[in-house]
Design a protein around this motif. Structure first.
Motif, PDB file in Angstrom:
ATOM      1  N   SER A   1      12.395  12.870   2.479  1.00 15.02           N
ATOM      2  CA  SER A   1      11.119  12.615   3.157  1.00 15.02           C
ATOM      3  C   SER A   1      11.332  12.012   4.535  1.00 15.02           C
ATOM      4  CB  SER A   1      10.241  11.644   2.364  1.00 15.02           C
ATOM      5  OG  SER A   1      10.237  11.970   1.022  1.00 15.02           O
ATOM      6  N   VAL A   2      12.483  11.383   4.744  1.00 12.53           N
ATOM      7  CA  VAL A   2      12.736  10.724   6.022  1.00 12.53           C
ATOM      8  C   VAL A   2      13.676  11.555   6.901  1.00 12.53           C
ATOM      9  CG1 VAL A   2      13.482   8.590   7.141  1.00 12.53           C
ATOM     10  CG2 VAL A   2      12.459   8.491   4.880  1.00 12.53           C
TER      11      VAL A   2
ATOM     12  N   VAL B   1       2.074  10.929   7.714  1.00 13.91           N
ATOM     13  CA  VAL B   1       2.969  11.199   6.583  1.00 13.91           C
ATOM     14  C   VAL B   1       3.560   9.917   5.999  1.00 13.91           C
ATOM     15  CG1 VAL B   1       5.023  12.449   5.828  1.00 13.91           C
ATOM     16  CG2 VAL B   1       3.459  13.506   7.449  1.00 13.91           C
ATOM     17  N   HIS B   2       3.955   8.981   6.857  1.00 13.45           N
ATOM     18  CA  HIS B   2       4.456   7.700   6.364  1.00 13.45           C
ATOM     19  C   HIS B   2       3.444   6.590   6.631  1.00 13.45           C
ATOM     20  CE1 HIS B   2       8.735   9.526   6.872  1.00 13.45           C
ATOM     21  NE2 HIS B   2       8.119   9.968   5.811  1.00 13.45           N
ATOM     22  N   GLY B   3       2.161   6.981   6.762  1.00 12.11           N
ATOM     23  CA  GLY B   3       1.110   5.978   6.844  1.00 12.11           C
ATOM     24  C   GLY B   3       0.933   5.327   8.198  1.00 12.11           C
TER      25      GLY B   3
ATOM     26  N   GLN C   1       0.856  -1.188   0.000  1.00 12.93           N
ATOM     27  CA  GLN C   1       0.000   0.000   0.000  1.00 12.93           C
ATOM     28  C   GLN C   1       0.892   1.239   0.000  1.00 12.93           C
ATOM     29  OE1 GLN C   1      -3.409   0.423   2.347  1.00 12.93           O
ATOM     30  NE2 GLN C   1      -4.290  -1.169   1.079  1.00 12.93           N
ATOM     31  N   PRO C   2       0.615   2.179  -0.889  1.00  6.48           N
ATOM     32  CA  PRO C   2       1.467   3.371  -0.945  1.00  6.48           C
ATOM     33  C   PRO C   2       1.203   4.307   0.232  1.00  6.48           C
ATOM     34  CG  PRO C   2      -0.376   3.586  -2.456  1.00  6.48           C
ATOM     35  CD  PRO C   2      -0.489   2.214  -1.850  1.00  6.48           C
ATOM     36  N   THR C   3       2.209   5.100   0.570  1.00  4.47           N
ATOM     37  CA  THR C   3       1.990   6.179   1.535  1.00  4.47           C
ATOM     38  C   THR C   3       2.168   7.533   0.864  1.00  4.47           C
ATOM     39  OG1 THR C   3       4.315   6.178   2.210  1.00  4.47           O
ATOM     40  CG2 THR C   3       2.814   4.802   3.496  1.00  4.47           C
ATOM     41  N   ALA C   4       2.663   7.543  -0.358  1.00  6.39           N
ATOM     42  CA  ALA C   4       2.865   8.815  -1.054  1.00  6.39           C
ATOM     43  C   ALA C   4       2.978   8.552  -2.551  1.00  6.39           C
ATOM     44  CB  ALA C   4       4.131   9.505  -0.564  1.00  6.39           C
ATOM     45  N   LYS C   5       2.971   9.639  -3.288  1.00  5.09           N
ATOM     46  CA  LYS C   5       3.003   9.546  -4.741  1.00  5.09           C
ATOM     47  C   LYS C   5       3.769  10.747  -5.287  1.00  5.09           C
ATOM     48  CE  LYS C   5      -1.093   9.806  -7.259  1.00  5.09           C
ATOM     49  NZ  LYS C   5      -2.374   9.134  -7.535  1.00  5.09           N
TER      50      LYS C   5
ATOM     51  N   GLU D   1       9.891   2.155  15.287  1.00  2.00           N
ATOM     52  CA  GLU D   1      10.326   2.762  16.542  1.00  2.00           C
ATOM     53  C   GLU D   1      11.040   1.734  17.398  1.00  2.00           C
ATOM     54  OE1 GLU D   1       7.005   4.497  18.563  1.00  2.00           O
ATOM     55  OE2 GLU D   1       6.809   6.121  17.098  1.00  2.00           O
TER      56      GLU D   1
ATOM     57  N   ARG E   1       4.572  12.824  -8.822  1.00  2.00           N
ATOM     58  CA  ARG E   1       4.319  12.993 -10.255  1.00  2.00           C
ATOM     59  C   ARG E   1       5.547  13.667 -10.848  1.00  2.00           C
ATOM     60  NH1 ARG E   1      -0.068  13.921  -7.565  1.00  2.00           N
ATOM     61  NH2 ARG E   1      -1.897  12.641  -7.955  1.00  2.00           N
TER      62      ARG E   1
ATOM     63  N   LEU F   1      -7.230   4.392   1.272  1.00  2.00           N
ATOM     64  CA  LEU F   1      -6.301   3.464   1.933  1.00  2.00           C
ATOM     65  C   LEU F   1      -6.806   3.115   3.331  1.00  2.00           C
ATOM     66  CD1 LEU F   1      -2.939   5.161   0.870  1.00  2.00           C
ATOM     67  CD2 LEU F   1      -3.884   3.016   0.002  1.00  2.00           C
TER      68      LEU F   1
ATOM     69  N   GLU G   1      16.062  19.143 -14.788  1.00  2.00           N
ATOM     70  CA  GLU G   1      16.162  19.958 -13.575  1.00  2.00           C
ATOM     71  C   GLU G   1      17.231  19.408 -12.635  1.00  2.00           C
ATOM     72  OE1 GLU G   1      11.618  21.752 -13.389  1.00  2.00           O
ATOM     73  OE2 GLU G   1      12.171  20.109 -12.050  1.00  2.00           O
TER      74      GLU G   1
ATOM     75  N   ARG H   1       2.799  16.755   1.686  1.00  6.92           N
ATOM     76  CA  ARG H   1       3.893  15.853   2.037  1.00  6.92           C
ATOM     77  C   ARG H   1       3.777  14.468   1.428  1.00  6.92           C
ATOM     78  NH1 ARG H   1       7.358  17.938   5.759  1.00  6.92           N
ATOM     79  NH2 ARG H   1       6.593  19.974   6.352  1.00  6.92           N
ATOM     80  N   THR H   2       2.616  14.115   0.897  1.00  2.00           N
ATOM     81  CA  THR H   2       2.482  12.763   0.346  1.00  2.00           C
ATOM     82  C   THR H   2       2.121  12.772  -1.129  1.00  2.00           C
ATOM     83  OG1 THR H   2       0.135  12.618   0.850  1.00  2.00           O
ATOM     84  CG2 THR H   2       1.671  11.893   2.575  1.00  2.00           C
ATOM     85  N   GLY H   3       1.592  13.882  -1.634  1.00  4.01           N
ATOM     86  CA  GLY H   3       1.168  13.909  -3.028  1.00  4.01           C
ATOM     87  C   GLY H   3      -0.121  13.139  -3.270  1.00  4.01           C
ATOM     88  N   LEU H   4      -0.675  12.539  -2.224  1.00 11.24           N
ATOM     89  CA  LEU H   4      -1.935  11.803  -2.372  1.00 11.24           C
ATOM     90  C   LEU H   4      -3.087  12.743  -2.054  1.00 11.24           C
ATOM     91  CD1 LEU H   4      -1.106   8.489  -0.437  1.00 11.24           C
ATOM     92  CD2 LEU H   4      -1.064   8.842  -2.897  1.00 11.24           C
TER      93      LEU H   4
ATOM     94  N   ILE I   1       6.785   4.421   2.638  1.00 11.58           N
ATOM     95  CA  ILE I   1       7.800   4.652   3.665  1.00 11.58           C
ATOM     96  C   ILE I   1       7.212   4.135   4.960  1.00 11.58           C
ATOM     97  CG2 ILE I   1       9.169   6.354   4.903  1.00 11.58           C
ATOM     98  CD1 ILE I   1       8.932   8.164   2.453  1.00 11.58           C
TER      99      ILE I   1
ATOM    100  N   GLU J   1      10.550  17.123 -17.411  1.00 10.02           N
ATOM    101  CA  GLU J   1      11.656  18.041 -17.107  1.00 10.02           C
ATOM    102  C   GLU J   1      12.443  17.597 -15.875  1.00 10.02           C
ATOM    103  OE1 GLU J   1       8.488  18.602 -16.726  1.00 10.02           O
ATOM    104  OE2 GLU J   1       8.233  19.166 -14.625  1.00 10.02           O
TER     105      GLU J   1
ATOM    106  N   ASP K   1       7.957   3.736   8.974  1.00  8.86           N
ATOM    107  CA  ASP K   1       8.818   4.066  10.115  1.00  8.86           C
ATOM    108  C   ASP K   1       8.791   2.949  11.151  1.00  8.86           C
ATOM    109  OD1 ASP K   1       9.668   6.696   9.378  1.00  8.86           O
ATOM    110  OD2 ASP K   1       7.632   7.392   9.761  1.00  8.86           O
TER     111      ASP K   1
ATOM    112  N   HIS L   1      -6.066   9.125   0.199  1.00  8.94           N
ATOM    113  CA  HIS L   1      -5.701   8.782   1.578  1.00  8.94           C
ATOM    114  C   HIS L   1      -6.831   7.999   2.251  1.00  8.94           C
ATOM    115  CE1 HIS L   1      -1.841  10.374   2.868  1.00  8.94           C
ATOM    116  NE2 HIS L   1      -2.029  11.421   2.114  1.00  8.94           N
TER     117      HIS L   1
END
Lengths: 299, 449
Positions: A237-238, B317-319, A183-187, A270, A189, B198, A197, B187-190, A266, A193, A268, B195
């Motif tokens: 991001s981290v 941010v990281h789910g 499952q994604p946590t971010a994307k 602990e 695009r 998910l 860049e 921060r996630t682009g989603l 991503i 360019e 995390d 979100h």
């Protein structure tokens, strides 16, 4: 490696001149005027007094969608040290051809926060020439010092595809593992360019990154994103949550053809109620091909 | 309820403790909510907020009244709207000597304006307040691209012709494309929908349950309009008398035909459609609140006490947690501080950003694992009687002009509580839960008068 000869360069070499020298070495080798070495040169190149520009760091941070801070992003340090790395890779006695070399991954120890104003001493050398199922790979090591102590240590692994050095065992091909996207946590695009860049801020003007046309000339269907751009964005991001010192590593898989939508996870972890590490994976949102994976860990 | 350290970490003093006055909801007024690019296409945030204020002034006879303070805000703001609410007040019949401030807390803006002003009333700093919010997805601010902006700013700093030419030379064709605001988390682009998709999948919320909640929202809102419940809460505007998104005749069959729009990469687990997600909406709402003395002196009704509120934020941010799940954490803290359980409430107003958001919260509060591991409770908060949830409809039917939703909910719930108290002679309670972008949430308790 006490046998390494220390060579002090007067200043950071120009990347474009190094590319030209790599071309001429390649041509001379092809014509038989230069015999390819079968071993790594026992040298290390050092440039002291490296000063980064605040404007350059800021542009880099903007490109990563990062916060503009006075401390250097970890991947920026890689980019700042890259001319010294190139000076080693383009030596006439370096056993692998620079052109066409594939970047397999990085391992970095970011030992403390580095302020942009600190003069840096960059030392680079190559080691671990080793057989790979698709050719020969090598580790390029970089130590970055500030005020006499190591602040950043990096290892980049490169592969010379299809080139087998006599005397090295060819490694067997590892079993291919099917990749199932989590499952994604971010994307992200990434527009067409994105390559241009990152070339502008990193100085890595390899034509495979610049445009669909220049990439086609080199046999790719479209231009591809720089591996270090992907690394820079994911580490950024981290980095915000990672306490210094930290270590990170990344392993590159399928290239990211531009434009692209990269899905990212991503995760995390602990330990004792504090951030300890994060694992990350990036893949094509539609292709479901893995682009990279790695981790960031507190040291 | 046995409270864990997590929940009881905040002050244990009741907000209504000794020395603190009560703040009451006197009434509210909003304009009907319009779907984006519909009836209010040409009305600005300032126009709509002024319209909602005008209706409130007319309803409660506030012409030339100097209100203690007015607080409102918008999520999508033009740079010229830095003093949006002050400008709306100057354009209204309220006294121009009414002080005003703008507030922005994403979708929780409206609820937070009520709570901020209520606290000032409780402390005796002001006697009366008008809280509100407005948003327009139609008249949204469009900014120039970062490239063009950088060039224009550099041009502005340039002193010589050469410097000006250097700046202009940096312009690239792609810089001419404008930047429209999106609902993607920076921060996630989603997007918010992606979100929530998910989170919805993680909680295994079935499609049918989401469609049923959407249907109930439309049926309840339509029934409330039909029995005249909104007659003294809504003022017609620009040709609308009811919320334009309301579909009184929708059915499970119609909702079931819609294809998924969010989380399409989840395949079979993609359950979120245009029917069970809120559409982009335009609208404004206001709430009049005051001290008991103010209400009595002006012969104004007292619908409900504003008891207490709590904000929470989650690490999305990281789910680690779902983007819109912060109220799941705020509610148990608020309940613990006020020594209440779900059984002590007659109504629950859970903002329907998406049907999945409401259902994930209900599931989380019922989950022993979630309540133990995430909330640190030794037993689940428990199930909420669904017949008490969003009884007069919520955002799925009414629409959700981001900052205007809090005011809609507070006025609706206060009137509901007051009606029930008048009919049954008891003082019921209502719980409000609003999730917001950036992983935030604000929740509040109202008690009937």
């Amino acid at each position: 490696m006490s046998t390494r000869e220390a060579i002090a360069l007067p200043e950071l070499p120009s990347l474009s001149k190094l590319y030209v020298s790599a071309l001429s070495t390649a041509a001379r080798t092809k014509l038989g005027a230069l015999e390819r070495s079968h071993a790594l040169p026992h040298v290390q190149h050092t440039v002291t007094g490296v000063q980064v520009s605040l404007e350059h760091v800021t542009t880099f941070q903007h490109l990563l969608h990062g916060t503009v801070r006075d401390s250097l992003p970890s991947v920026f340090v890689h980019s700042a040290a890259f001319p010294v790395v190139m000076s080693v890779l383009t030596r006439p006695d370096f056993p692998l051809p620079l052109l066409g070399m594939v970047h397999l991954g990085n391992r970095v120890r970011h030992l403390r926060s580095i302020d942009y104003s600190e003069p840096l001493a960059v030392t680079a050398w190559a080691e671990n020439l080793a057989g790979h199922h698709a050719g020969t790979c090598v580790d390029v090591r970089v130590d970055v010092q500030a005020a006499g102590e190591n602040v950043w240590e990096g290892t980049s692994t490169y592969l010379a595809k299809g080139l087998y050095v006599p005397g090295l065992d060819k490694a067997s091909r590892p079993e291919r593992q099917d990749f199932v996207p989590p499952q994604p946590t971010a994307k992200w695009r990434l527009g067409p360019e994105a390559g241009r860049e990152y070339a502008a801020v990193s100085g890595d003007f390899n034509p495979i990154h610049l445009s669909a046309l220049s990439a086609k000339i080199l046999g790719l269907k479209r231009s591809i994103a720089h591996g270090m751009y992907l690394a820079a964005r994911v580490i950024n991001s981290v980095e915000a949550v990672a306490a210094e010192p930290f270590a990170w590593d990344i392993e590159f898989a399928a290239p990211v053809f531009l434009p692209a939508t990269v899905a990212l996870r991503i995760e995390d972890h602990e330990a004792d109620g504090r951030w300890d590490s994060a694992d990350f994976t990036g893949w094509g949102e539609r292709s479901h091909r893995k682009h990279f994976s790695g981790s960031v860990r507190a040291l | 309820m046995a409270a864990s350290p997590d929940v009881s970490a905040a002050s244990t003093d009741s907000a209504a403790g000794a020395g603190i006055r009560k703040a009451v909801v006197i009434g509210g007024n909003r304009i009907p909510f319009a779907r984006a690019n519909g009836a209010y296409t040409n009305a600005s945030n300032q126009d709509m907020l002024t319209a909602a204020l005008d209706g409130l002034v007319a309803r409660f006879g506030l012409q030339d009244e100097r209100i203690g303070e007015v607080a409102a805000g918008a999520v999508l703001k033009h740079s010229r709207d830095f003093n949006l609410t002050r400008e709306a007040v100057l354009g209204s019949a309220l006294s121009p000597e009414t002080p005003v401030y703008d507030l922005q807390q994403a979708c929780a803006t409206g609820l937070e304006t009520v709570m901020g002003l209520a606290n000032k009333i409780k402390l005796g700093q002001i006697e009366s307040g008008i809280a509100g919010g407005v948003d327009s997805a139609s008249d949204a601010p469009i900014a120039v691209s970062e490239g063009l902006r950088a060039v224009l700013l550099e041009l502005n700093r340039a002193k010589t012709l050469q410097q000006k030419l250097t700046a202009v030379a940096k312009l690239r064709p792609k810089d001419l494309a404008p930047n429209a605001p999106g609902t993607a988390e920076p921060r996630t682009g989603l997007s918010m929908g992606e979100h929530q998709a998910l989170t919805t999948a993680a909680w295994n919320i079935p499609r049918e349950a989401q469609d049923e909640l959407a249907l109930a929202s439309h049926k309840n809102l339509a029934a409330a309009y039909d029995r005249g419940f909104f007659d003294d809460l809504v003022t017609p505007y620009h040709g609308l008398t009811r919320d334009a998104n309301l579909r009184a005749d929708t059915s499970l069959e119609k909702l079931g035909k819609l294809g998924p729009v969010f989380g399409k990469s989840l395949g079979e687990k993609a359950t979120m459609t245009a029917g069970n997600s809120t559409p982009l909406t335009d609208g404004a709402s206001t709430v009049l609140i005051g001290s008991e003395d103010y209400a009595r002196a002006h012969d104004l009704p007292m619908l409900a006490d504003i008891v207490d509120s709590e904000a929470a934020a989650v690490d999305f941010v990281h789910g680690k947690e779902g983007l819109l799940m912060a109220p799941a954490y705020a509610v148990p803290r608020l309940l613990a501080r006020n020594n209440l359980t779900f059984d002590d409430f007659d109504y629950f107003e859970i903002h329907e950003a998406f049907a999945g958001t409401v259902l994930c919260h209900l599931a989380a509060w019922e989950s022993e694992e979630f309540c133990r591991n995430k909330l640190g409770l030794d037993k689940p908060l428990g199930a909420i009687d669904r017949s008490k949830v969003n009884v007069n409809g919520s955002s799925l039917a009414a629409g959700h002009p981001f900052a205007a939703t809090g005011g809609r909910i507070v006025a609706t719930l206060a009137k509901l509580l007051h009606e029930k108290a008048a009919a049954e002679g008891n003082r019921g309670r209502g719980l409000i839960s609003v999730c917001a972008a950036g992983g935030q949430g604000v929740v509040a308790i109202l008690e009937a008068r």
